[in-house]
Design a protein around this motif. Structure first.
Motif, PDB file in Angstrom:
ATOM      1  N   ILE A 109     -58.572  28.488  56.902  1.00 30.33           N
ATOM      2  CA  ILE A 109     -58.870  28.392  55.651  1.00 30.33           C
ATOM      3  C   ILE A 109     -58.003  27.226  55.164  1.00 30.33           C
ATOM      4  CG2 ILE A 109     -58.453  29.453  53.311  1.00 30.33           C
ATOM      5  CD1 ILE A 109     -58.839  32.062  54.718  1.00 30.33           C
ATOM      6  N   ALA A 110     -58.399  26.337  54.336  1.00 30.67           N
ATOM      7  CA  ALA A 110     -57.708  25.467  53.457  1.00 30.67           C
ATOM      8  C   ALA A 110     -58.365  24.854  52.198  1.00 30.67           C
ATOM      9  CB  ALA A 110     -57.564  24.360  54.713  1.00 30.67           C
ATOM     10  N   HIS A 111     -57.625  24.351  51.476  1.00 25.82           N
ATOM     11  CA  HIS A 111     -58.172  23.623  50.233  1.00 25.82           C
ATOM     12  C   HIS A 111     -58.684  22.536  50.364  1.00 25.82           C
ATOM     13  CE1 HIS A 111     -58.856  24.334  45.969  1.00 25.82           C
ATOM     14  NE2 HIS A 111     -58.276  22.903  45.687  1.00 25.82           N
ATOM     15  N   HIS A 112     -59.948  21.960  50.399  1.00 30.98           N
ATOM     16  CA  HIS A 112     -60.640  20.714  50.666  1.00 30.98           C
ATOM     17  C   HIS A 112     -60.476  20.695  52.286  1.00 30.98           C
ATOM     18  CE1 HIS A 112     -61.476  19.785  46.654  1.00 30.98           C
ATOM     19  NE2 HIS A 112     -60.079  19.837  46.331  1.00 30.98           N
ATOM     20  N   THR A 136     -64.511  27.300  59.659  1.00 33.84           N
ATOM     21  CA  THR A 136     -63.615  26.935  58.350  1.00 33.84           C
ATOM     22  C   THR A 136     -64.340  27.423  57.102  1.00 33.84           C
ATOM     23  OG1 THR A 136     -64.669  24.679  58.054  1.00 33.84           O
ATOM     24  CG2 THR A 136     -62.874  24.880  59.564  1.00 33.84           C
ATOM     25  N   LEU A 137     -63.303  27.909  56.366  1.00 35.73           N
ATOM     26  CA  LEU A 137     -63.457  28.261  55.008  1.00 35.73           C
ATOM     27  C   LEU A 137     -62.834  27.357  53.795  1.00 35.73           C
ATOM     28  CD1 LEU A 137     -63.784  31.972  55.233  1.00 35.73           C
ATOM     29  CD2 LEU A 137     -65.675  30.677  54.716  1.00 35.73           C
ATOM     30  N   ASP A 138     -63.529  27.029  52.728  1.00 35.34           N
ATOM     31  CA  ASP A 138     -62.707  26.211  51.841  1.00 35.34           C
ATOM     32  C   ASP A 138     -62.705  26.887  50.517  1.00 35.34           C
ATOM     33  OD1 ASP A 138     -61.865  23.785  50.115  1.00 35.34           O
ATOM     34  OD2 ASP A 138     -63.194  22.420  50.956  1.00 35.34           O
ATOM     35  N   THR A 139     -61.232  26.823  49.980  1.00 36.05           N
ATOM     36  CA  THR A 139     -61.030  27.776  48.721  1.00 36.05           C
ATOM     37  C   THR A 139     -61.525  26.844  47.604  1.00 36.05           C
ATOM     38  OG1 THR A 139     -58.676  26.510  48.958  1.00 36.05           O
ATOM     39  CG2 THR A 139     -59.138  29.222  49.727  1.00 36.05           C
ATOM     40  N   ALA A 140     -61.729  25.391  47.643  1.00 32.87           N
ATOM     41  CA  ALA A 140     -62.152  24.790  46.644  1.00 32.87           C
ATOM     42  C   ALA A 140     -63.562  25.206  46.412  1.00 32.87           C
ATOM     43  CB  ALA A 140     -62.087  23.194  46.913  1.00 32.87           C
ATOM     44  N   TYR A 141     -64.362  24.973  47.427  1.00 36.84           N
ATOM     45  CA  TYR A 141     -65.990  25.499  47.395  1.00 36.84           C
ATOM     46  C   TYR A 141     -65.959  26.993  47.059  1.00 36.84           C
ATOM     47  CZ  TYR A 141     -70.471  26.062  48.605  1.00 36.84           C
ATOM     48  OH  TYR A 141     -71.955  26.343  48.734  1.00 36.84           O
ATOM     49  N   LEU A 142     -65.214  27.904  47.622  1.00 32.80           N
ATOM     50  CA  LEU A 142     -65.496  29.343  47.329  1.00 32.80           C
ATOM     51  C   LEU A 142     -65.188  29.594  46.117  1.00 32.80           C
ATOM     52  CD1 LEU A 142     -63.871  31.009  50.780  1.00 32.80           C
ATOM     53  CD2 LEU A 142     -66.545  30.744  49.843  1.00 32.80           C
ATOM     54  N   TYR A 143     -64.149  28.814  45.310  1.00 33.21           N
ATOM     55  CA  TYR A 143     -63.586  29.193  43.844  1.00 33.21           C
ATOM     56  C   TYR A 143     -64.635  28.784  43.148  1.00 33.21           C
ATOM     57  CZ  TYR A 143     -61.471  28.682  39.520  1.00 33.21           C
ATOM     58  OH  TYR A 143     -61.254  28.639  38.091  1.00 33.21           O
ATOM     59  N   ASP A 157     -66.357  19.061  39.035  1.00 32.41           N
ATOM     60  CA  ASP A 157     -66.669  18.750  40.369  1.00 32.41           C
ATOM     61  C   ASP A 157     -65.830  19.273  41.218  1.00 32.41           C
ATOM     62  OD1 ASP A 157     -69.400  17.666  39.390  1.00 32.41           O
ATOM     63  OD2 ASP A 157     -68.583  15.764  39.198  1.00 32.41           O
ATOM     64  N   HIS A 158     -64.478  18.825  41.079  1.00 30.70           N
ATOM     65  CA  HIS A 158     -63.639  19.316  42.015  1.00 30.70           C
ATOM     66  C   HIS A 158     -62.562  20.008  41.201  1.00 30.70           C
ATOM     67  CE1 HIS A 158     -65.381  16.330  44.876  1.00 30.70           C
ATOM     68  NE2 HIS A 158     -65.508  15.453  43.693  1.00 30.70           N
ATOM     69  N   TYR A 159     -62.090  21.093  42.084  1.00 26.96           N
ATOM     70  CA  TYR A 159     -60.834  21.753  41.498  1.00 26.96           C
ATOM     71  C   TYR A 159     -59.679  21.433  42.625  1.00 26.96           C
ATOM     72  CZ  TYR A 159     -63.839  24.078  38.315  1.00 26.96           C
ATOM     73  OH  TYR A 159     -64.790  24.239  37.145  1.00 26.96           O
ATOM     74  N   THR A 160     -58.625  21.106  42.036  1.00 25.11           N
ATOM     75  CA  THR A 160     -57.268  21.034  42.995  1.00 25.11           C
ATOM     76  C   THR A 160     -56.642  22.239  43.111  1.00 25.11           C
ATOM     77  OG1 THR A 160     -55.967  20.734  40.938  1.00 25.11           O
ATOM     78  CG2 THR A 160     -57.097  18.838  41.590  1.00 25.11           C
ATOM     79  N   LEU A 161     -55.639  22.346  44.067  1.00 27.95           N
ATOM     80  CA  LEU A 161     -54.953  23.514  44.413  1.00 27.95           C
ATOM     81  C   LEU A 161     -54.103  23.853  43.047  1.00 27.95           C
ATOM     82  CD1 LEU A 161     -54.375  25.610  46.497  1.00 27.95           C
ATOM     83  CD2 LEU A 161     -52.391  24.014  47.436  1.00 27.95           C
ATOM     84  N   ASP A 162     -53.662  22.841  42.381  1.00 29.33           N
ATOM     85  CA  ASP A 162     -52.828  23.008  41.017  1.00 29.33           C
ATOM     86  C   ASP A 162     -53.931  23.843  40.196  1.00 29.33           C
ATOM     87  OD1 ASP A 162     -50.489  22.114  41.591  1.00 29.33           O
ATOM     88  OD2 ASP A 162     -51.218  19.792  41.245  1.00 29.33           O
ATOM     89  N   THR A 185     -52.541  28.544  48.896  1.00 27.49           N
ATOM     90  CA  THR A 185     -53.893  28.698  49.357  1.00 27.49           C
ATOM     91  C   THR A 185     -54.282  30.022  49.751  1.00 27.49           C
ATOM     92  OG1 THR A 185     -53.964  26.430  50.003  1.00 27.49           O
ATOM     93  CG2 THR A 185     -55.719  27.759  50.842  1.00 27.49           C
ATOM     94  N   ALA A 186     -53.345  30.711  50.454  1.00 27.73           N
ATOM     95  CA  ALA A 186     -53.646  32.049  51.007  1.00 27.73           C
ATOM     96  C   ALA A 186     -53.691  33.044  49.987  1.00 27.73           C
ATOM     97  CB  ALA A 186     -52.728  32.390  51.868  1.00 27.73           C
ATOM     98  N   ILE A 187     -53.006  32.918  48.951  1.00 27.18           N
ATOM     99  CA  ILE A 187     -53.088  33.879  47.770  1.00 27.18           C
ATOM    100  C   ILE A 187     -54.406  33.444  47.076  1.00 27.18           C
ATOM    101  CG2 ILE A 187     -51.806  34.398  45.712  1.00 27.18           C
ATOM    102  CD1 ILE A 187     -49.194  33.469  46.601  1.00 27.18           C
ATOM    103  N   ALA A 188     -54.514  32.213  46.792  1.00 34.34           N
ATOM    104  CA  ALA A 188     -55.855  32.029  45.902  1.00 34.34           C
ATOM    105  C   ALA A 188     -57.183  32.533  46.907  1.00 34.34           C
ATOM    106  CB  ALA A 188     -55.987  30.470  45.955  1.00 34.34           C
ATOM    107  N   PHE A 189     -57.103  32.543  48.128  1.00 33.29           N
ATOM    108  CA  PHE A 189     -58.386  33.100  48.982  1.00 33.29           C
ATOM    109  C   PHE A 189     -58.378  34.318  48.579  1.00 33.29           C
ATOM    110  CE2 PHE A 189     -60.109  35.046  52.777  1.00 33.29           C
ATOM    111  CZ  PHE A 189     -61.145  34.412  52.790  1.00 33.29           C
ATOM    112  N   LEU A 190     -57.316  35.296  48.585  1.00 34.24           N
ATOM    113  CA  LEU A 190     -57.315  36.528  48.450  1.00 34.24           C
ATOM    114  C   LEU A 190     -57.974  36.872  47.159  1.00 34.24           C
ATOM    115  CD1 LEU A 190     -54.135  38.149  49.953  1.00 34.24           C
ATOM    116  CD2 LEU A 190     -56.277  38.125  50.900  1.00 34.24           C
TER     117      LEU A 190
END
Length: 210
Positions: A109-112, A136-143, A157-162, A185-190
């Motif tokens: 899991i990662a962001h982008h 792989t899973l992308d938190t930017a896409y899943l969000y 179009d794009h969401y940053t980790l911020d 990123t882990a917290i965001a995924f949950l």
């Protein structure tokens, strides 16, 4: 685990579509690099931690600073990693070996995600090794899949980790460190999985099909 045994294991690893999100061992990943050029820039630090059973295992984390010849003063202002930052650092090959041992056959899991995975794959190439084969899973896409589909709601179009940290009220205290960003990123995924489940039941296999 030797590098050869690692890829033999990967080749024999079949993705079990019946396994639940909770049962799955995820490795949440972030890299700090000298820049964004896949060919010319280099990884300075790899940070990762295990996420399983809805628990972020901070005690089961991985962080390594790599010995590199190339540094960039402009990006150093962001991540703070200087050429003389750490006295003893493993070579790129040694760091990759350590990371692969930690990663195993886990889902990344990662962001982008494409950026971090591509940077690691380029490092593997330089050392004469095959690319990662982990799913792989992308938190930017899943969000983006949690957002309401409406002409009244402006989507980016794009969401940053911020952006995700602000949306989910996640502390940015250790932002722009590899391990700190992996933790965010882990917290965001949950949080994302929780929001997706508010709409309907979501399985691990469905996360890859969203």
């Amino acid at each position: 685990m030797s590098l050869l045994n690692f890829w033999k294991k990967e080749e024999n690893n079949l993705f079990d579509e019946n396994i639940t999100i909770e049962e799955t061992r995820f490795v949440v990943l972030d890299t700090e690099t000298t820049g964004f050029d896949y060919e010319n820039d280099r990884i300075l630090c790899i940070g990762a931690l295990v996420l399983q059973n809805g628990i972020i295992s901070v005690q089961d984390s991985f962080e390594v600073y790599l010995e590199q010849d190339h540094y960039d003063k402009s990006t150093a202002q962001i991540h703070g990693i200087l050429k003389a930052f750490v006295i003893q650092r493993p070579s790129e090959l040694e760091a990759l070996q350590q990371f692969l041992d930690f990663l195993g056959d886990s889902i990344i899991i990662a962001h982008h995600t494409i950026f971090d995975v591509t940077m690691i794959n380029k490092a593997l190439e330089r050392n004469g090794l095959p690319h990662l084969t982990n799913k792989t899973l992308d938190t930017a896409y899943l969000y983006k899949k949690t957002l309401i589909q409406s002409h009244l709601f402006e989507r980016k179009d794009h969401y940053t980790l911020d952006d995700l940290a602000d949306k989910f009220d996640i502390s940015k205290k250790d932002r722009h460190t590899a391990l700190g960003d992996a933790y965010i990123t882990a917290i965001a995924f949950l949080k994302i999985v929780k929001k997706l489940r508010e709409k309907k039941a979501v399985s691990l296999n469905q996360l890859f099909k969203l």
